[in-house]
Scaffold this motif. Structure first.
Motif, PDB file in Angstrom:
ATOM      1  N   LEU A 138      34.780  46.447  16.533  1.00  0.00           N
ATOM      2  CA  LEU A 138      36.002  45.646  16.582  1.00  0.00           C
ATOM      3  C   LEU A 138      36.155  44.827  15.308  1.00  0.00           C
ATOM      4  N   ALA A 139      37.378  44.716  14.845  1.00  0.00           N
ATOM      5  CA  ALA A 139      37.666  43.920  13.644  1.00  0.00           C
ATOM      6  C   ALA A 139      37.309  42.456  13.880  1.00  0.00           C
ATOM      7  N   ALA A 140      36.821  41.815  12.854  1.00  0.00           N
ATOM      8  CA  ALA A 140      36.516  40.382  12.892  1.00  0.00           C
ATOM      9  C   ALA A 140      37.038  39.764  11.599  1.00  0.00           C
ATOM     10  N   GLY A 141      37.596  38.563  11.703  1.00  0.00           N
ATOM     11  CA  GLY A 141      38.122  37.894  10.529  1.00  0.00           C
ATOM     12  C   GLY A 141      39.360  38.577   9.967  1.00  0.00           C
ATOM     13  N   LYS A 142      40.158  39.173  10.866  1.00  0.00           N
ATOM     14  CA  LYS A 142      41.342  39.906  10.422  1.00  0.00           C
ATOM     15  C   LYS A 142      42.523  39.659  11.352  1.00  0.00           C
ATOM     16  N   VAL A 143      43.729  39.728  10.777  1.00  0.00           N
ATOM     17  CA  VAL A 143      44.954  39.666  11.563  1.00  0.00           C
ATOM     18  C   VAL A 143      45.199  41.070  12.099  1.00  0.00           C
ATOM     19  N   LEU A 144      45.371  41.172  13.417  1.00  0.00           N
ATOM     20  CA  LEU A 144      45.499  42.468  14.087  1.00  0.00           C
ATOM     21  C   LEU A 144      46.910  42.800  14.522  1.00  0.00           C
ATOM     22  N   ALA A 145      47.689  41.766  14.847  1.00  0.00           N
ATOM     23  CA  ALA A 145      48.997  42.015  15.450  1.00  0.00           C
ATOM     24  C   ALA A 145      49.924  40.834  15.233  1.00  0.00           C
ATOM     25  N   VAL A 146      51.178  41.071  15.544  1.00  0.00           N
ATOM     26  CA  VAL A 146      52.220  40.048  15.520  1.00  0.00           C
ATOM     27  C   VAL A 146      52.825  40.007  16.914  1.00  0.00           C
ATOM     28  N   ALA A 147      53.108  38.814  17.412  1.00  0.00           N
ATOM     29  CA  ALA A 147      53.714  38.665  18.734  1.00  0.00           C
ATOM     30  C   ALA A 147      54.685  37.487  18.701  1.00  0.00           C
ATOM     31  N   ARG A 148      55.468  37.383  19.752  1.00  0.00           N
ATOM     32  CA  ARG A 148      56.341  36.220  19.907  1.00  0.00           C
ATOM     33  C   ARG A 148      55.745  35.350  21.000  1.00  0.00           C
ATOM     34  N   LEU A 149      55.609  34.058  20.719  1.00  0.00           N
ATOM     35  CA  LEU A 149      55.102  33.094  21.691  1.00  0.00           C
ATOM     36  C   LEU A 149      56.270  32.708  22.599  1.00  0.00           C
ATOM     37  N   ALA A 150      56.357  33.362  23.736  1.00  0.00           N
ATOM     38  CA  ALA A 150      57.536  33.257  24.601  1.00  0.00           C
ATOM     39  C   ALA A 150      57.534  32.034  25.506  1.00  0.00           C
ATOM     40  N   GLY A 151      56.369  31.508  25.813  1.00  0.00           N
ATOM     41  CA  GLY A 151      56.319  30.355  26.708  1.00  0.00           C
ATOM     42  C   GLY A 151      54.896  29.904  26.937  1.00  0.00           C
ATOM     43  N   CYS A 152      54.771  28.803  27.665  1.00  0.00           N
ATOM     44  CA  CYS A 152      53.457  28.253  27.982  1.00  0.00           C
ATOM     45  C   CYS A 152      53.589  27.459  29.270  1.00  0.00           C
ATOM     46  N   HIS A 153      52.670  27.684  30.188  1.00  0.00           N
ATOM     47  CA  HIS A 153      52.670  26.915  31.428  1.00  0.00           C
ATOM     48  C   HIS A 153      51.245  26.777  31.949  1.00  0.00           C
ATOM     49  N   ARG A 154      51.067  25.821  32.821  1.00  0.00           N
ATOM     50  CA  ARG A 154      49.770  25.593  33.454  1.00  0.00           C
ATOM     51  C   ARG A 154      49.598  26.625  34.563  1.00  0.00           C
ATOM     52  N   GLU A 155      48.407  27.117  34.737  1.00  0.00           N
ATOM     53  CA  GLU A 155      48.120  28.076  35.800  1.00  0.00           C
ATOM     54  C   GLU A 155      48.465  27.466  37.151  1.00  0.00           C
ATOM     55  N   LYS A 156      49.066  28.281  38.009  1.00  0.00           N
ATOM     56  CA  LYS A 156      49.400  27.828  39.347  1.00  0.00           C
ATOM     57  C   LYS A 156      49.328  29.001  40.313  1.00  0.00           C
ATOM     58  N   ASP A 157      48.510  28.851  41.325  1.00  0.00           N
ATOM     59  CA  ASP A 157      48.433  29.822  42.410  1.00  0.00           C
ATOM     60  C   ASP A 157      48.172  31.246  41.946  1.00  0.00           C
TER      61      ASP A 157
END
Length: 140
Positions: free
Chosen positions: A73-92
């Motif tokens: 597995l690659a280490a110390g490398k950028v592997l992908a690009v994504a969009r940070l769509a949201g963030c929430h606290r875990e629930k149920d």
């Protein structure tokens, strides 16, 4: 860009094999102990594989259920690009199977692996990529 504007691209260093699972498009939730600042929701995120692996993760059932992992597995490398769509606290038990209990779930969408991983030094927290890296990744 004005000094008060929020950068639209940030990097996030993630331990292997979790970074690999995200880069393959299999994992779309990143678990963190902290909530992503609201100003970064919608930002482009560079998925960076850290130098140190999460050794216990290699025995995690979620990882073991994925298609065959490459032998190195690659280490110390950028592997992908994504969009940070949201963030929430875990629930149920939301965001199964990738969302962990007692964590903030960072929702990733539009995940695109890079044709070739790019060597780069990551950092803690959300980090600002250099203009040279952005040019290589072709993200603005």
């Amino acid at each position: 860009m004005h000094e008060t504007e929020t950068p639209t691209v940030r990097g996030l260093t993630i331990k292997q094999p979790w970074a690999w699972a995200i880069a393959t498009g299999e994992k779309n939730i990143e678990n963190r102990t902290w909530k992503v600042p609201e100003k970064y929701i919608g930002a482009t995120l560079l998925v960076h594989a850290g130098l140190r692996p999460a050794r216990d993760a290699f025995l995690d059932e979620r990882i073991l259920s994925l298609p065959a992992m490459p032998p190195l597995l690659a280490a110390g490398k950028v592997l992908a690009v994504a969009r940070l769509a949201g963030c929430h606290r875990e629930k149920d038990g939301c965001c199964a199977p990738w969302g962990d209990a007692d964590a903030f779930h960072w929702q990733l969408e539009d995940i695109r692996p890079l044709p070739e991983p790019l060597e780069y030094t990551g950092a803690l927290s959300l980090w600002a990529p250099s203009p040279a890296l952005l040019q290589k990744v072709q993200v603005r």
